[in-house]
Scaffold this active site. Structure first.
Site, short mmCIF file in Angstrom:
data_model
loop_
_atom_site.label_atom_id
_atom_site.label_comp_id
_atom_site.label_asym_id
_atom_site.label_seq_id
_atom_site.Cartn_x
_atom_site.Cartn_y
_atom_site.Cartn_z
N HIS A 14 -0.61 1.02 -10.22
CA HIS A 14 -1.36 0.05 -9.42
C HIS A 14 -1.87 -1.11 -10.29
CE1 HIS A 14 -3.68 -0.15 -5.38
NE2 HIS A 14 -3.44 -1.36 -5.83
N ARG B 218 0.85 -1.19 0.00
CA ARG B 218 0.00 0.00 0.00
C ARG B 218 0.89 1.24 0.00
NH1 ARG B 218 -3.56 -2.51 -1.72
NH2 ARG B 218 -5.66 -2.86 -0.89
#
Length: 309
Positions: free
Chosen positions: A272, A224
Site C-alpha cells: 500500500h 481498494r
C-alpha cells in the site's frame, strides 16, 4: 474556531504542530477516547471511531486525511448532512502515475527477462515493443485516474478510460456506464483500477470481467482491496486470461503471511505504497479549506455521500 484531530497517530504532534502553525486562529485538540467533548467546529480524521459523532455535535465539516473516503463513510452514525471533504491530490496523483508507469514498463518492456539474463550472464537483445500491442484501460477517471491516463498517453501508449459518467479527455478514448464496460474490457490489455470503493464497484475485478481482457493481460490494482475478488484473480491466472498482476491494496492489510498471493510469481505485491500522504501538502490544503469554510467561502472536494465519492 476549534479543530479536532482524530487519526490514531501515536505521535499526533507531528500533525497538530503544523496545523497550529498554518491555522493560528484555531484551537487544536487531539481526540481523547476517554475525554469530554470539545465542541469542535471541524474534525480532521482518518478512520475515526463512531464515538466521534456521538460526542461532537457541533461539527460544521469533517476533513478526511486521504482521497479514499470509504472508511469514513462506513462509520454507522456519520450525520447524513455533515459535509465530508476528501483530500484532493496533495502530491498523490503523481506518485500514483509513477507507480502505474513502473508496473506497466516492467510488463511491456520485459524487464524481468533482462534481470534473469543478467543473473545467467546472457547478453541478448529482444525486439522493441509495439505500443499498439499494449493498450491500457484506466478504471476510474477522477483526479488520480486522469493523471495516470495522461501520463501514459504522453508516452504514446493507447489509453482508454472507463467511469460511471461521461468524460472527455484529449487523446484518450472514454467509455461510460455499465453498458459500455465490456467494450472497454475487450479493448484493454493492461487494466489499471483507480476506482473509489462503493457498493457498485465492490468486487468489480471478478472472473467475469477479467476473462474479457485481451490475451496476456496485466492487472494493476491501486484502488481498494475490496475491488478484487482474490480467488477470481488466481483462477484467471491459472486459466491464462491474466499473465501477471501488480497489487498494492488488499482486503486484509498487512497481507497475511499464508496468503496464496505470496507464492505466485505472476503477482507483484507492494504494501500500500503507490501513493503516500504527504503531510505538508495535505495540511496546507486542509487548513486552507477550513479557513475558507469558516469565512463562508465555497470549497472543493465535498463528497456526494449518496454516491460514495
Amino acid at each position: 474556531m476549534k479543530v479536532l484531530f482524530v487519526a490514531g497517530d501515536p505521535k499526533p504532534e507531528r500533525w497538530t504542530v503544523p496545523i497550529k502553525e498554518l491555522l493560528p486562529e484555531a484551537e487544536v485538540h487531539v481526540w481523547d477516547a476517554n475525554g469530554p467533548a470539545v465542541d469542535a467546529d471541524y474534525a480532521i480524521v482518518w478512520q475515526p471511531p463512531a464515538e466521534l459523532f456521538e460526542r461532537e455535535k457541533k461539527l460544521k465539516a469533517v476533513f478526511n486525511l486521504g482521497a479514499g473516503i470509504d472508511g469514513l463513510l462506513a462509520v454507522p452514525n456519520l450525520p447524513p448532512h455533515l459535509p465530508v471533504v476528501r483530500l484532493e491530490d496533495a502530491g498523490m496523483s503523481v506518485q500514483m502515475a509513477e507507480y502505474v508507469l513502473h508496473q506497466l514498463l516492467e510488463a511491456s518492456r520485459g524487464m524481468e527477462t533482462y534481470r534473469e539474463q543478467q543473473r545467467e550472464g546472457i547478453w541478448k537483445i529482444h525486439r522493441p515493443i509495439k505500443r499498439s500491442e499494449w493498450p491500457v484501460g484506466i478504471m476510474g477517471l477522477g483526479h488520480i485516474g486522469k493523471r495516470v491516463a495522461r501520463t501514459l498517453a504522453d508516452l504514446d501508449y493507447r489509453v482508454n478510460g472507463w467511469a460511471r459518467s461521461e468524460h472527455d479527455l484529449d487523446g484518450i478514448t472514454t467509455f461510460a456506464g455499465a453498458d459500455n464496460l465490456f467494450g472497454f474490457l475487450k479493448s484493454t490489455r493492461v487494466l489499471v483500477n483507480t476506482l473509489p470503493l462503493t457498493d457498485e464497484t465492490r468486487d468489480i475485478l471478478n472472473y467475469q470481467h477479467l476473462s474479457q481482457l485481451m490475451p496476456g493481460a496485466v492487472v494493476i490494482n491501486v484502488g481498494r482491496g475490496e475491488h478484487l475478488v482474490e480467488d477470481d484473480l488466481l483462477r484467471a491466472i491459472d486459466d491464462g486470461h491474466v499473465a501477471r498482476a501488480s497489487l498494492d491494496v488488499f482486503r486484509q492489510e498487512p497481507l497475511p503471511s499464508d496468503h496464496p498471493f505470496w507464492q505466485r510469481p505472476e503477482i507483484t505485491i507492494t504494501p500500500h505504497i503507490s501513493a503516500r500522504t504527504l503531510r505538508d501538502a495535505t495540511l496546507e490544503q486542509i487548513t486552507g479549506k477550513i479557513r475558507a469554510h469558516h469565512n463562508g467561502q465555497s470549497i472543493t472536494g465535498i463528497v456526494d455521500t449518496s454516491r460514495g465519492y
